[in-house]
Design a protein around this motif. Structure first.
Motif, PDB file in Angstrom:
ATOM      1  N   MET A   1      57.611  39.833  32.311  1.00  0.00           N
ATOM      2  CA  MET A   1      57.624  40.587  31.060  1.00  0.00           C
ATOM      3  C   MET A   1      56.191  40.924  30.657  1.00  0.00           C
ATOM      4  O   MET A   1      55.321  40.060  30.648  1.00  0.00           O
ATOM      5  CB  MET A   1      58.307  39.776  29.955  1.00  0.00           C
ATOM      6  CG  MET A   1      58.347  40.491  28.605  1.00  0.00           C
ATOM      7  SD  MET A   1      59.111  39.459  27.330  1.00  0.00           S
ATOM      8  CE  MET A   1      60.769  39.319  27.972  1.00  0.00           C
ATOM      9  N   VAL A   2      55.940  42.186  30.330  1.00  0.00           N
ATOM     10  CA  VAL A   2      54.615  42.619  29.918  1.00  0.00           C
ATOM     11  C   VAL A   2      54.405  42.284  28.450  1.00  0.00           C
ATOM     12  O   VAL A   2      55.215  42.621  27.599  1.00  0.00           O
ATOM     13  CB  VAL A   2      54.436  44.136  30.144  1.00  0.00           C
ATOM     14  CG1 VAL A   2      53.069  44.577  29.651  1.00  0.00           C
ATOM     15  CG2 VAL A   2      54.611  44.475  31.609  1.00  0.00           C
ATOM     16  N   SER A   3      53.294  41.607  28.153  1.00  0.00           N
ATOM     17  CA  SER A   3      52.965  41.241  26.778  1.00  0.00           C
ATOM     18  C   SER A   3      51.769  42.051  26.318  1.00  0.00           C
ATOM     19  O   SER A   3      50.691  41.980  26.906  1.00  0.00           O
ATOM     20  CB  SER A   3      52.650  39.743  26.682  1.00  0.00           C
ATOM     21  OG  SER A   3      52.180  39.420  25.396  1.00  0.00           O
ATOM     22  N   ALA A   4      51.967  42.849  25.261  1.00  0.00           N
ATOM     23  CA  ALA A   4      50.902  43.725  24.777  1.00  0.00           C
ATOM     24  C   ALA A   4      49.728  42.940  24.222  1.00  0.00           C
ATOM     25  O   ALA A   4      48.630  43.457  24.099  1.00  0.00           O
ATOM     26  CB  ALA A   4      51.455  44.668  23.713  1.00  0.00           C
ATOM     27  N   GLY A   5      49.938  41.669  23.881  1.00  0.00           N
ATOM     28  CA  GLY A   5      48.854  40.891  23.291  1.00  0.00           C
ATOM     29  C   GLY A   5      48.029  40.118  24.291  1.00  0.00           C
ATOM     30  O   GLY A   5      47.057  39.467  23.917  1.00  0.00           O
ATOM     31  N   SER A   6      48.392  40.161  25.579  1.00  0.00           N
ATOM     32  CA  SER A   6      47.704  39.360  26.588  1.00  0.00           C
ATOM     33  C   SER A   6      46.711  40.194  27.383  1.00  0.00           C
ATOM     34  O   SER A   6      46.994  41.337  27.740  1.00  0.00           O
ATOM     35  CB  SER A   6      48.721  38.739  27.557  1.00  0.00           C
ATOM     36  OG  SER A   6      49.568  37.830  26.889  1.00  0.00           O
ATOM     37  N   ILE A   7      45.558  39.596  27.675  1.00  0.00           N
ATOM     38  CA  ILE A   7      44.575  40.237  28.543  1.00  0.00           C
ATOM     39  C   ILE A   7      44.969  39.953  29.989  1.00  0.00           C
ATOM     40  O   ILE A   7      45.065  38.784  30.384  1.00  0.00           O
ATOM     41  CB  ILE A   7      43.164  39.695  28.276  1.00  0.00           C
ATOM     42  CG1 ILE A   7      42.733  39.986  26.840  1.00  0.00           C
ATOM     43  CG2 ILE A   7      42.166  40.292  29.264  1.00  0.00           C
ATOM     44  CD1 ILE A   7      41.398  39.358  26.469  1.00  0.00           C
ATOM     45  N   PRO A   8      45.208  40.972  30.802  1.00  0.00           N
ATOM     46  CA  PRO A   8      45.551  40.712  32.201  1.00  0.00           C
ATOM     47  C   PRO A   8      44.301  40.383  33.019  1.00  0.00           C
ATOM     48  O   PRO A   8      43.260  41.021  32.875  1.00  0.00           O
ATOM     49  CB  PRO A   8      46.179  42.031  32.660  1.00  0.00           C
ATOM     50  CG  PRO A   8      45.518  43.069  31.808  1.00  0.00           C
ATOM     51  CD  PRO A   8      45.240  42.415  30.477  1.00  0.00           C
ATOM     52  N   VAL A   9      44.419  39.365  33.849  1.00  0.00           N
ATOM     53  CA  VAL A   9      43.365  38.992  34.793  1.00  0.00           C
ATOM     54  C   VAL A   9      43.943  39.225  36.184  1.00  0.00           C
ATOM     55  O   VAL A   9      44.836  38.503  36.621  1.00  0.00           O
ATOM     56  CB  VAL A   9      42.949  37.520  34.628  1.00  0.00           C
ATOM     57  CG1 VAL A   9      41.841  37.164  35.616  1.00  0.00           C
ATOM     58  CG2 VAL A   9      42.509  37.235  33.197  1.00  0.00           C
ATOM     59  N   PHE A  10      43.466  40.238  36.877  1.00  0.00           N
ATOM     60  CA  PHE A  10      44.055  40.629  38.155  1.00  0.00           C
ATOM     61  C   PHE A  10      43.384  39.894  39.315  1.00  0.00           C
ATOM     62  O   PHE A  10      42.155  39.796  39.388  1.00  0.00           O
ATOM     63  CB  PHE A  10      43.926  42.139  38.358  1.00  0.00           C
ATOM     64  CG  PHE A  10      44.781  42.945  37.428  1.00  0.00           C
ATOM     65  CD1 PHE A  10      46.145  43.064  37.648  1.00  0.00           C
ATOM     66  CD2 PHE A  10      44.229  43.563  36.321  1.00  0.00           C
ATOM     67  CE1 PHE A  10      46.944  43.796  36.780  1.00  0.00           C
ATOM     68  CE2 PHE A  10      45.016  44.300  35.446  1.00  0.00           C
ATOM     69  CZ  PHE A  10      46.379  44.417  35.681  1.00  0.00           C
ATOM     70  N   GLY A  11      44.218  39.384  40.215  1.00  0.00           N
ATOM     71  CA  GLY A  11      43.704  38.682  41.383  1.00  0.00           C
ATOM     72  C   GLY A  11      44.648  38.825  42.555  1.00  0.00           C
ATOM     73  O   GLY A  11      45.687  39.485  42.473  1.00  0.00           O
ATOM     74  N   ILE A  12      44.285  38.203  43.659  1.00  0.00           N
ATOM     75  CA  ILE A  12      45.126  38.171  44.851  1.00  0.00           C
ATOM     76  C   ILE A  12      45.378  36.715  45.207  1.00  0.00           C
ATOM     77  O   ILE A  12      44.440  35.945  45.397  1.00  0.00           O
ATOM     78  CB  ILE A  12      44.465  38.901  46.034  1.00  0.00           C
ATOM     79  CG1 ILE A  12      44.308  40.387  45.715  1.00  0.00           C
ATOM     80  CG2 ILE A  12      45.284  38.725  47.309  1.00  0.00           C
ATOM     81  CD1 ILE A  12      43.631  41.193  46.805  1.00  0.00           C
ATOM     82  N   GLY A  13      46.639  36.329  45.256  1.00  0.00           N
ATOM     83  CA  GLY A  13      46.995  34.965  45.615  1.00  0.00           C
ATOM     84  C   GLY A  13      47.089  34.039  44.420  1.00  0.00           C
ATOM     85  O   GLY A  13      46.457  34.247  43.379  1.00  0.00           O
ATOM     86  N   ASP A  14      47.911  33.000  44.576  1.00  0.00           N
ATOM     87  CA  ASP A  14      48.158  32.021  43.522  1.00  0.00           C
ATOM     88  C   ASP A  14      46.903  31.188  43.253  1.00  0.00           C
ATOM     89  O   ASP A  14      46.052  31.024  44.121  1.00  0.00           O
ATOM     90  CB  ASP A  14      49.303  31.105  43.960  1.00  0.00           C
ATOM     91  CG  ASP A  14      50.060  30.500  42.800  1.00  0.00           C
ATOM     92  OD1 ASP A  14      49.561  30.574  41.661  1.00  0.00           O
ATOM     93  OD2 ASP A  14      51.158  29.957  43.038  1.00  0.00           O
ATOM     94  N   LEU A  15      46.794  30.667  42.032  1.00  0.00           N
ATOM     95  CA  LEU A  15      45.665  29.820  41.670  1.00  0.00           C
ATOM     96  C   LEU A  15      45.980  28.335  41.777  1.00  0.00           C
ATOM     97  O   LEU A  15      45.062  27.510  41.733  1.00  0.00           O
ATOM     98  CB  LEU A  15      45.220  30.111  40.228  1.00  0.00           C
ATOM     99  CG  LEU A  15      44.624  31.479  39.935  1.00  0.00           C
ATOM    100  CD1 LEU A  15      44.264  31.573  38.456  1.00  0.00           C
ATOM    101  CD2 LEU A  15      43.404  31.742  40.802  1.00  0.00           C
ATOM    102  N   TYR A  16      47.263  28.008  41.896  1.00  0.00           N
ATOM    103  CA  TYR A  16      47.647  26.598  41.831  1.00  0.00           C
ATOM    104  C   TYR A  16      48.579  26.247  42.978  1.00  0.00           C
ATOM    105  O   TYR A  16      49.489  27.020  43.279  1.00  0.00           O
ATOM    106  CB  TYR A  16      48.335  26.312  40.484  1.00  0.00           C
ATOM    107  CG  TYR A  16      48.385  24.855  40.132  1.00  0.00           C
ATOM    108  CD1 TYR A  16      47.305  24.236  39.507  1.00  0.00           C
ATOM    109  CD2 TYR A  16      49.496  24.088  40.445  1.00  0.00           C
ATOM    110  CE1 TYR A  16      47.348  22.888  39.191  1.00  0.00           C
ATOM    111  CE2 TYR A  16      49.541  22.741  40.138  1.00  0.00           C
ATOM    112  CZ  TYR A  16      48.465  22.145  39.509  1.00  0.00           C
ATOM    113  OH  TYR A  16      48.498  20.812  39.199  1.00  0.00           O
ATOM    114  N   PRO A  17      48.357  25.113  43.666  1.00  0.00           N
ATOM    115  CA  PRO A  17      47.325  24.113  43.379  1.00  0.00           C
ATOM    116  C   PRO A  17      45.917  24.630  43.674  1.00  0.00           C
ATOM    117  O   PRO A  17      45.715  25.399  44.608  1.00  0.00           O
ATOM    118  CB  PRO A  17      47.695  22.952  44.303  1.00  0.00           C
ATOM    119  CG  PRO A  17      48.457  23.587  45.419  1.00  0.00           C
ATOM    120  CD  PRO A  17      49.213  24.721  44.806  1.00  0.00           C
TER     121      PRO A  17
END
Length: 386
Positions: A1-17
């Motif tokens: 779901m797109v949230s108009a109040g959130s800043i998107p941080v674009f990347g490639i691949g999962d951060l966790y773990p």
């Protein structure tokens, strides 16, 4: 779901773990920013399909967008393997021509007045959808062109791929209203190579999770010198230097090499060198470390492991290049030496317990004042607000 109040941080691949230095930097910096300004990590997973969302343990929300559709026969013809020998380049170009994936990414970009890129490789896909009035932030982990040139020289990247990837980094760097560079060396490269306005460059946004007190380390005999690194040319070069140039001159010291850099070491090592490879409990190994080593002489970006050593209060011997990106105050908490002088520097520290303790205290103190992620998140929030 797109949230108009959130800043998107674009990347490639999962951060966790969290495993790599790049993952750690992105996960913690934007986890800290998220406490002040809602953020969402939006990442492309090249081998996956569909879209799903969730929340990381640090509270940062994420949106995974599968990029497997980009491997269609039509896109394979557009960016054929024979023309682009580099996998990331092929995936980038194929994704750029897969409308459903681009639309999914763009939906998050247009919903916020600010967009952040934690990698330059998604920028070409979204650049046509970003209006001139939108604030663009590039959180750089390396001056990528330097690493690409090293790969070209080593024969692991073809010239056509380098050209495509260089253009992606150049375009994003020149468009970014805010560019977070790792070191003065990287910042200068952005200016001289890409013509970036120096006023848009900002340093000091790579940090660590700083405990209230330095790590309680065990007294070990013989003393242990530890190097930690992933399978990357600069780390592999450093691990080889430890095994072949430093350790043989200090037979009274136990040298431990940790991480996938061990995969590139020769099979026969000096008797005082242990190549442990991946370990389940790195913290336990660091508790049994007398002095940490950072014999880095090439590469780009900043050494995240060095920041971690400072944070934990572990004394460090480093090259000048390995400590790039750190101000004089932090350098004062390190023992600086050339590779040839590493044995003497290590021996000098081991012969001075007072200096070992002082260096650990100074490193931890610097980290508390400057490296803690909540501090960096607050700085970034203020910077974005102008």
């Amino acid at each position: 779901m797109v949230s108009a109040g959130s800043i998107p941080v674009f990347g490639i691949g999962d951060l966790y773990p969290v495993k790599t230095g790049g993952q750690k930097a992105t996960y913690h910096l934007f986890g800290a920013l998220n406490q002040l300004r809602p953020c969402r990590y939006v990442f492309l997973e090249p081998g996956a399909t569909g879209i799903d969302e969730g929340t990381y343990p640090n509270g940062l929300r994420y949106q995974r967008i599968g990029g497997r559709a980009a491997k269609s026969w039509r896109n394979a013809l557009i960016a054929p393997k024979l023309l682009y020998g580099d996998g990331p380049t092929r995936n980038l170009l194929r994704t750029a021509r897969t409308r459903s994936i681009v639309d999914a990414l763009a939906a998050f970009a247009v919903a916020s007045p600010t967009v952040i890129f934690a990698t330059p490789w998604i920028w070409p896909v979204l650049a046509p959808r970003i209006p001139a009035t939108q604030q663009v932030v590039y959180d750089s982990h390396n001056f990528e062109l330097q690493l690409l040139r090293e790969r070209l020289a080593a024969g692991t990247l073809d010239a056509r791929s380098l050209q495509a990837m260089c253009e992606a980094e150049r375009s994003l760097s020149r468009r970014a209203d805010v560019l977070l560079a790792c070191s003065p060396i990287d910042a200068e490269a952005y200016v001289t190579e890409f013509g970036v306005d120096p006023k848009r460059l900002h340093l000091g946004f790579k940090g660590a999770s700083v405990p209230a007190q330095p790590m309680l380390r065990e007294a070990v005999e013989p003393p242990v010198a530890t190097f930690v690194g992933s399978d990357w040319p600069a780390n592999n070069e450093a691990a080889l230097a430890v095994a072949t140039r430093i350790a043989p001159r200090l037979p009274q010291v136990r040298f431990r090499l940790i991480g996938s850099c061990c995969l590139r070491l020769p099979k026969q090592l000096p008797p005082n060198v242990e190549a442990l490879g991946f370990v389940d409990d790195l913290e336990a190994q660091l508790r049994r470390t007398t002095v940490a080593l950072n014999p880095i002489t090439s590469g780009s970006g900043i050494n995240m492991k060095l920041l971690e050593y400072l944070t934990l209060g572990i004394p460090v011997v480093s090259t000048v290049f390995g400590a790039r990106g750190l101000p004089p105050e932090a350098m004062a908490a390190l023992e600086i030496a050339t590779i040839d002088d590493f044995p003497a520097a290590i021996e000098g520290l081991l012969q001075s317990p007072e200096r070992l303790q002082q260096q650990g205290r100074e490193g931890h103190g610097y980290a508390r004042r400057h490296l803690d992620w909540p501090l960096l998140g607050a700085r970034l929030s203020a910077l974005l607000a102008g």
